[in-house]
Every structure is written in C-alpha cells, then in structure tokens.
Design an enzyme around this catalytic site. Structure first.
Site, PDB file in Angstrom:
ATOM      1  N   CYS A  83       0.832  -1.269  -0.136  1.00 51.47           N
ATOM      2  CA  CYS A  83       0.026  -0.026   0.015  1.00 51.47           C
ATOM      3  C   CYS A  83       0.827   1.232   0.169  1.00 51.47           C
ATOM      4  O   CYS A  83       0.515   2.336  -0.769  1.00 51.47           O
ATOM      5  CB  CYS A  83      -1.036  -0.072   1.279  1.00 51.47           C
ATOM      6  N   ASP A  84       2.099   1.341   0.854  1.00 50.29           N
ATOM      7  CA  ASP A  84       2.798   2.447   0.761  1.00 50.29           C
ATOM      8  C   ASP A  84       3.489   2.539  -0.567  1.00 50.29           C
ATOM      9  O   ASP A  84       3.370   3.679  -0.954  1.00 50.29           O
ATOM     10  CB  ASP A  84       4.072   1.766   1.930  1.00 50.29           C
TER      11      ASP A  84
END
Length: 170
Positions: free
Chosen positions: A63-64
C-alpha cells in the site's frame, strides 16, 4: 447488483462484497472522510479525471509503495487529473503517513466509518472490514473507464495500465 465473490490474502480466501463495476458504468458517489469532521464526495472532483487507488491499509508495504508510485505519477499528469487514495485507515493515520512519506500530490480519504465506499465500489472485504486493493479510473463525466480489482491482496496493481488509462482521457 450486490454480490459476494472470492479473493485472497496470502492465499487464504476472503470475500468481497458489493457490485462488480466495469468500464462504462457510472461511478457511484461517495462520502469519505478527509479528517474526523470534514468529508469529501465524488462531486468535489467534478470535471477532473480521477484515478482512485484503493488500498487495504496505508501502513503496509504494498500500500505504501502503491501510494508513493501514484504520488510520483501525479506530477506528470497535469492539473485536470486528481489521484485519490482510499483506505479504511483513520484519517489521522493517513495524515501521519503522508507527512512521514512526503506524499503531497495524492488526496487520501478514509472509508473507516461505514465502509460505504467499499460496499458501493464492490471492494469491501467482508471478513476484515477493509477495502481490497483496486484501481478505478473515472473520466471527467464520472464514467468509469478502467477497473482493476486484484484477486490477491498482497500483489501490486498494473501501474502502467492504470496510468495509460488516465493518459487516454487527457
């Protein structure tokens, strides 16, 4: 039409709830939190091409990376494009992450209250009350032109195809 379908988290089955959206569908409106008190809706981005990047939690590796990648792409796409990242993280966690990551071109919005975005876009993970990793490209008239809902939560989306879908609209 709302339905359930299967996906996976590290090979373990999970269930996605909501409609199966496809290119040509109207983008469902949404109300997501910018912070605890302020909300944002699809109408706030009227007239712009929207790349909606959905992530389960901003504090995980994929997600980062996904959010950082679209933050980089945002500077190349111009002022008529907005990139929105949606997660079920609390707005404070999203703000903290943005500050630490130096992400300043992506709008982070939270689906934490009722998972309404996840339900209306068909990406709510029933067992986790998180939203499944997905990409929606929505044109200036709020028509969906591109959809990728991943089958395995830990995999990356097709960044190049998503950006190409945005570029075809500008």
């Amino acid at each position: 039409m709302s339905q359930e379908r299967s996906a996976a988290l590290k090979g373990n089955p999970i269930t996605l709830v909501g409609p199966v959206l496809k290119a040509g569908d109207s983008a469902p409106d949404f109300t997501l939190n910018k912070n605890l008190l302020e909300t944002s809706s699809l109408q706030d981005f009227a007239g712009k091409v929207k790349l909606i990047s959905v992530v389960p939690s901003i504090d995980t590796g994929v997600c980062d990376a996904q959010t950082r990648r679209f933050n980089e792409e945002a500077s190349k796409l111009g002022d008529n494009v907005v990139i929105i990242t949606v997660s079920a993280d609390l707005p404070m966690a999203q703000a903290r992450w943005c500050g630490a990551a130096g992400v300043d071109r992506v709008v982070l919005l939270s689906d934490y209250k009722e998972n309404a975005f996840g339900k209306s876009y068909g990406v709510l993970i029933k067992e986790l009350h998180l939203d499944m990793r997905a990409i929606f490209v929505v044109d200036a008239n709020d028509q969906i032109t591109y959809v990728e809902v991943l089958k395995e939560m830990t995999e990356h989306p097709d960044y190049e195809a998503a950006v190409a879908a945005v570029r075809s609209l500008i």
